[in-house]
Structure formats: C-alpha cells, structure tokens
Design an enzyme around this catalytic site. Sequence first.
Site, PDB file in Angstrom:
ATOM      1  N   ARG A 172    -111.581  15.550  59.826  1.00 12.60           N
ATOM      2  CA  ARG A 172    -110.358  15.675  60.569  1.00 12.60           C
ATOM      3  C   ARG A 172    -109.063  15.111  60.224  1.00 12.60           C
ATOM      4  O   ARG A 172    -109.240  13.760  60.188  1.00 12.60           O
ATOM      5  CB  ARG A 172    -110.623  15.120  62.164  1.00 12.60           C
ATOM      6  CG  ARG A 172    -111.792  15.926  62.834  1.00 12.60           C
ATOM      7  CD  ARG A 172    -112.309  15.355  64.094  1.00 12.60           C
ATOM      8  NE  ARG A 172    -111.169  15.612  65.154  1.00 12.60           N
ATOM      9  CZ  ARG A 172    -110.690  16.630  65.702  1.00 12.60           C
ATOM     10  NH1 ARG A 172    -111.404  17.785  65.350  1.00 12.60           N
ATOM     11  NH2 ARG A 172    -109.642  16.758  66.544  1.00 12.60           N
ATOM     12  N   TYR A 173    -108.178  15.768  59.638  1.00 14.80           N
ATOM     13  CA  TYR A 173    -106.969  15.214  59.122  1.00 14.80           C
ATOM     14  C   TYR A 173    -105.930  15.276  59.968  1.00 14.80           C
ATOM     15  O   TYR A 173    -105.641  16.087  60.897  1.00 14.80           O
ATOM     16  CB  TYR A 173    -106.614  16.243  57.804  1.00 14.80           C
ATOM     17  CG  TYR A 173    -107.476  16.293  56.699  1.00 14.80           C
ATOM     18  CD1 TYR A 173    -107.086  15.382  55.727  1.00 14.80           C
ATOM     19  CD2 TYR A 173    -108.483  16.776  56.489  1.00 14.80           C
ATOM     20  CE1 TYR A 173    -107.946  15.024  54.697  1.00 14.80           C
ATOM     21  CE2 TYR A 173    -109.395  16.796  55.499  1.00 14.80           C
ATOM     22  CZ  TYR A 173    -109.145  15.856  54.582  1.00 14.80           C
ATOM     23  OH  TYR A 173    -109.683  15.602  53.394  1.00 14.80           O
ATOM     24  N   PHE A 174    -104.907  14.180  59.770  1.00 16.38           N
ATOM     25  CA  PHE A 174    -103.950  13.753  60.568  1.00 16.38           C
ATOM     26  C   PHE A 174    -102.493  13.598  59.890  1.00 16.38           C
ATOM     27  O   PHE A 174    -102.865  13.247  58.700  1.00 16.38           O
ATOM     28  CB  PHE A 174    -104.158  12.589  61.612  1.00 16.38           C
ATOM     29  CG  PHE A 174    -105.191  12.791  62.460  1.00 16.38           C
ATOM     30  CD1 PHE A 174    -104.995  13.342  63.882  1.00 16.38           C
ATOM     31  CD2 PHE A 174    -106.568  12.562  62.250  1.00 16.38           C
ATOM     32  CE1 PHE A 174    -105.957  13.350  64.639  1.00 16.38           C
ATOM     33  CE2 PHE A 174    -107.651  12.771  62.857  1.00 16.38           C
ATOM     34  CZ  PHE A 174    -107.405  12.947  64.334  1.00 16.38           C
TER      35      PHE A 174
END
Length: 187
Positions: free
Chosen positions: A37-39
């Site tokens: 999960r990229y932020f």
Amino acid sequence: MKYEVELKFRLERAQDVEAAVLALGACEHAPVSHCDRYFNHPSRDFRTTDEAFRIRSVDGSNAVTYKGPKIGTVAKTRHEIEVGFDHGPDSLQKLDEIVRMLGFRFVREVRKSRRTFTLDVSGRDFELALDDVPGLGPFLEIELIAEADGRDAAEKAVWELAGKLGLSVPETRSYLDLLIESDGLVS
C-alpha cells in the site's frame, strides 16, 4: 548506510528465465504473496522527489518501507529503510490508520505473487525475484545490497548476472508507476 541495487526486467517467457536461474545454481524459496500500500507525503510529492513510502504485508508479516531517490544511473540504486511491525491484519490496519491521520494520502495498492531465489556468484549474495503482477504480467528483479563504497561494483555485478540470463533491457519504472499508467491516471 546500505543501498538496494536492483534491475527489473519484463519477461516474455518467465519459464525460460526461471530455468536459466536454476541452471546457475540458485536456491528457490517458498512462494509468497505481497500486498503493498503506497502513500504520498502530505507536503511533498513523492513522484516528483522520486521517493516511495509503503506498508507491505507478505503472507501476514508486515513492514513499513521508505525508499530514497534513485542515485545510480547504471541500475536502480537507492537508500532503503524497512522496519517490521506486529504480524497480522489488525496491526496492518492500525498503521494504515495512523499514516492517514498524519496526512499521508493513499495512492494505490500493488499486489504480486513472488517466487524468490538466492544465488551466490563470486561471494555476492544475489536475491532474484520472479514476480507476477496482475495487470502487468511477469518480471524478474535482480538485487544486491551494498554499502556506499561498494555500490559501483554491485551495479556492475547485477548487470553481469542479467547478461548471463540473456536480459538486456531493464524496466526502469516501478510496479506502482506501471499500474498508475495502465489505470490511465498518467499520460
């Protein structure tokens, strides 16, 4: 300071590359499923600064990772810091919530099935990963971890191994970038 030195190649015939990897004497490890999960940072754009921040879950084991900007021109070389945290979906959800409350914006999820191989070549411990990314297909990543004073030699060694496997045109974009492009969100 440790650096990740990596080349990634899109594969037309993954089974041929797998056979070549095994013929070199690589040791295969159990397959795993990754969910990354990229932020994006609240006050700077990681696409512009060439950084990455993700929360990774691998079959229930969790880690948070920061990747600095690319510093090599011969291979994808960057400073990487990864810290594990409590196992399981509850811990994953709590860290996701903390990150969002701090103002980080969720960008996209990247899932992949990974088959990992280790290979010793001239005293260097390579990690090779055969990845299958839904929507993108199969890839091979060749990676070494190097200290600052060994980066150039590591980049050369990664290229030499790629040549032995018949690979010559690396994919320089991340899976995240490739998926965002395939989503039609970037021209």
